[in-house]
Write a protein that holds these residues in place. Structure first.
Motif, PDB file in Angstrom:
ATOM      1  N   LEU A  42      43.414 -35.122   9.769  1.00 28.74           N
ATOM      2  CA  LEU A  42      43.373 -36.010   8.612  1.00 28.74           C
ATOM      3  C   LEU A  42      43.035 -37.446   8.994  1.00 28.74           C
ATOM      4  O   LEU A  42      42.218 -38.100   8.341  1.00 28.74           O
ATOM      5  CB  LEU A  42      44.710 -35.972   7.879  1.00 28.74           C
ATOM      6  CG  LEU A  42      45.091 -34.680   7.166  1.00 28.74           C
ATOM      7  CD1 LEU A  42      46.414 -34.864   6.443  1.00 28.74           C
ATOM      8  CD2 LEU A  42      44.013 -34.248   6.190  1.00 28.74           C
ATOM      9  N   ALA A  46      39.700 -39.200   7.766  1.00 27.23           N
ATOM     10  CA  ALA A  46      39.830 -40.325   6.839  1.00 27.23           C
ATOM     11  C   ALA A  46      39.173 -41.580   7.414  1.00 27.23           C
ATOM     12  O   ALA A  46      38.508 -42.329   6.696  1.00 27.23           O
ATOM     13  CB  ALA A  46      41.303 -40.585   6.540  1.00 27.23           C
ATOM     14  N   TYR A 158      47.238 -46.324   6.639  1.00 23.27           N
ATOM     15  CA  TYR A 158      47.974 -45.088   6.354  1.00 23.27           C
ATOM     16  C   TYR A 158      49.442 -45.463   6.349  1.00 23.27           C
ATOM     17  O   TYR A 158      49.984 -45.889   7.377  1.00 23.27           O
ATOM     18  CB  TYR A 158      47.672 -44.043   7.428  1.00 23.27           C
ATOM     19  CG  TYR A 158      48.442 -42.752   7.310  1.00 23.27           C
ATOM     20  CD1 TYR A 158      48.253 -41.896   6.229  1.00 23.27           C
ATOM     21  CD2 TYR A 158      49.356 -42.373   8.300  1.00 23.27           C
ATOM     22  CE1 TYR A 158      48.953 -40.701   6.146  1.00 23.27           C
ATOM     23  CE2 TYR A 158      50.051 -41.184   8.217  1.00 23.27           C
ATOM     24  CZ  TYR A 158      49.842 -40.341   7.141  1.00 23.27           C
ATOM     25  OH  TYR A 158      50.539 -39.166   7.050  1.00 23.27           O
ATOM     26  N   THR A 207      48.605 -38.020   0.349  1.00 21.60           N
ATOM     27  CA  THR A 207      48.460 -36.796   1.134  1.00 21.60           C
ATOM     28  C   THR A 207      49.334 -35.653   0.630  1.00 21.60           C
ATOM     29  O   THR A 207      49.144 -34.508   1.040  1.00 21.60           O
ATOM     30  CB  THR A 207      48.781 -37.053   2.616  1.00 21.60           C
ATOM     31  OG1 THR A 207      50.149 -37.471   2.749  1.00 21.60           O
ATOM     32  CG2 THR A 207      47.870 -38.128   3.187  1.00 21.60           C
ATOM     33  N   TYR A 214      42.555 -35.107   1.392  1.00 21.08           N
ATOM     34  CA  TYR A 214      43.381 -35.428   2.559  1.00 21.08           C
ATOM     35  C   TYR A 214      44.785 -34.826   2.426  1.00 21.08           C
ATOM     36  O   TYR A 214      45.753 -35.342   2.990  1.00 21.08           O
ATOM     37  CB  TYR A 214      43.457 -36.940   2.752  1.00 21.08           C
ATOM     38  CG  TYR A 214      42.090 -37.569   2.823  1.00 21.08           C
ATOM     39  CD1 TYR A 214      41.279 -37.374   3.932  1.00 21.08           C
ATOM     40  CD2 TYR A 214      41.594 -38.306   1.757  1.00 21.08           C
ATOM     41  CE1 TYR A 214      40.003 -37.916   3.988  1.00 21.08           C
ATOM     42  CE2 TYR A 214      40.320 -38.856   1.806  1.00 21.08           C
ATOM     43  CZ  TYR A 214      39.525 -38.658   2.926  1.00 21.08           C
ATOM     44  OH  TYR A 214      38.265 -39.185   2.970  1.00 21.08           O
TER      45      TYR A 214
END
Length: 277
Positions: A42, A46, A158, A207, A214
């Motif tokens: 991921l 991303a 993130y 997520t 994602y």
């Protein structure tokens, strides 16, 4: 809101709990099906979608033991500066960088996100994963990231984010023992700080949303954390007597954090941020 009267809801509950003709509940049967395998890496995917490309100069803020910067250097031939505020983390990072043969391609710094030791417009891309909740001066930190990013550059953020299900007291209980700042879990605070710094928010993805590209599926082994937390809470006084309140509180907060993610009191989100040209 729950529709119908209390008596109607009560009857609905017991019809579900004790059906007249026992059979597999179709909703529960669906929920018992394991998620499909995760959709690749991921973070790397991303980052690529956010604009990370081969050969870029990259800044990793909050690098921990440098696993991510080493991947960026080895797989994408990026020149990576990586920083952390803890010497404990950097000691492990130095060993890892040496082990991977990346000395000179990954440069480590003892520094904070709120005061970056770099010139303006020095980086093509900023990588910031799972550390924003530890930053008290969020607005200052993101303004610093904006300063050192080149015009047109992008930042992958993130971060953990509180949902409407998380009560303020729960946020303090889970965050403070781990050195996190409850207030920085706020979506409004995070997005406001990014926009105040000058960033354009190009994309946000959660997520835990099964429809997201994602999506991070629930893993069966995460149940082990729920069991650990349950055992800790049922035997807390004895464990505190043996290990001390500080240690028990830290372990409790760690596993509670993971439970909150499972039940979506906390979400993890990707933000794609861009510095205008």
């Amino acid at each position: 809101m729950h529709a119908g009267s209390q008596s109607t809801r009560l009857e609905d509950f017991y019809r579900y709990l004790w059906p007249a003709e026992p059979a597999a509940d179709p909703l529960e049967a669906l929920l018992d099906v394991a998620d499909a395998a995760g959709r690749g890496d991921l973070l790397m995917r991303a980052a690529a979608d956010c604009g990370l490309a081969r050969g870029m100069r990259v800044l990793d803020v909050g690098c921990g033991w440098a696993k991510c910067p080493c991947r960026l250097a080895a797989e994408l031939d990026c020149e990576v500066d990586a920083l952390d505020i803890l010497e404990h983390n950097l000691a492990q990072a130095r060993e890892y960088v040496e082990e991977k043969g990346l000395v000179g391609r990954v440069t480590l710094h003892l520094a904070s996100m709120e005061k970056l030791p770099f010139e303006a417009a020095a980086f093509d891309f900023i990588w910031c994963t799972d550390m924003l909740s530890h930053v008290a001066a969020l607005e200052t930190a993101l303004a610093e990231c904006f300063r050192v990013l080149k015009p047109g550059g992008r930042m992958l953020l993130y971060c953990a984010q509180a949902t409407d299900l998380l009560e303020p007291r729960e946020a303090r209980r889970v965050a403070e023992p781990m050195g996190a700042i409850p207030e920085t879990l706020s979506r409004r605070r995070q997005e406001g700080a990014a926009q105040a710094a000058g960033f354009q928010i190009e994309r946000r993805e959660v997520t835990a949303d099964a429809a997201s590209p994602y999506y991070d599926p629930v893993h069966p082994d995460e149940a082990a954390g729920v069991l650990r937390l349950a055992r800790l809470l049922r035997d807390r006084p004895r464990l505190v007597e043996r290990f001390g309140e500080s240690r028990v509180g830290l372990v409790e907060a760690h596993w509670l954090w993971n439970v909150y993610i499972l039940i979506r009191k906390l979400d993890y989100c990707f933000y794609f941020l861009r510095k205008p040209v």
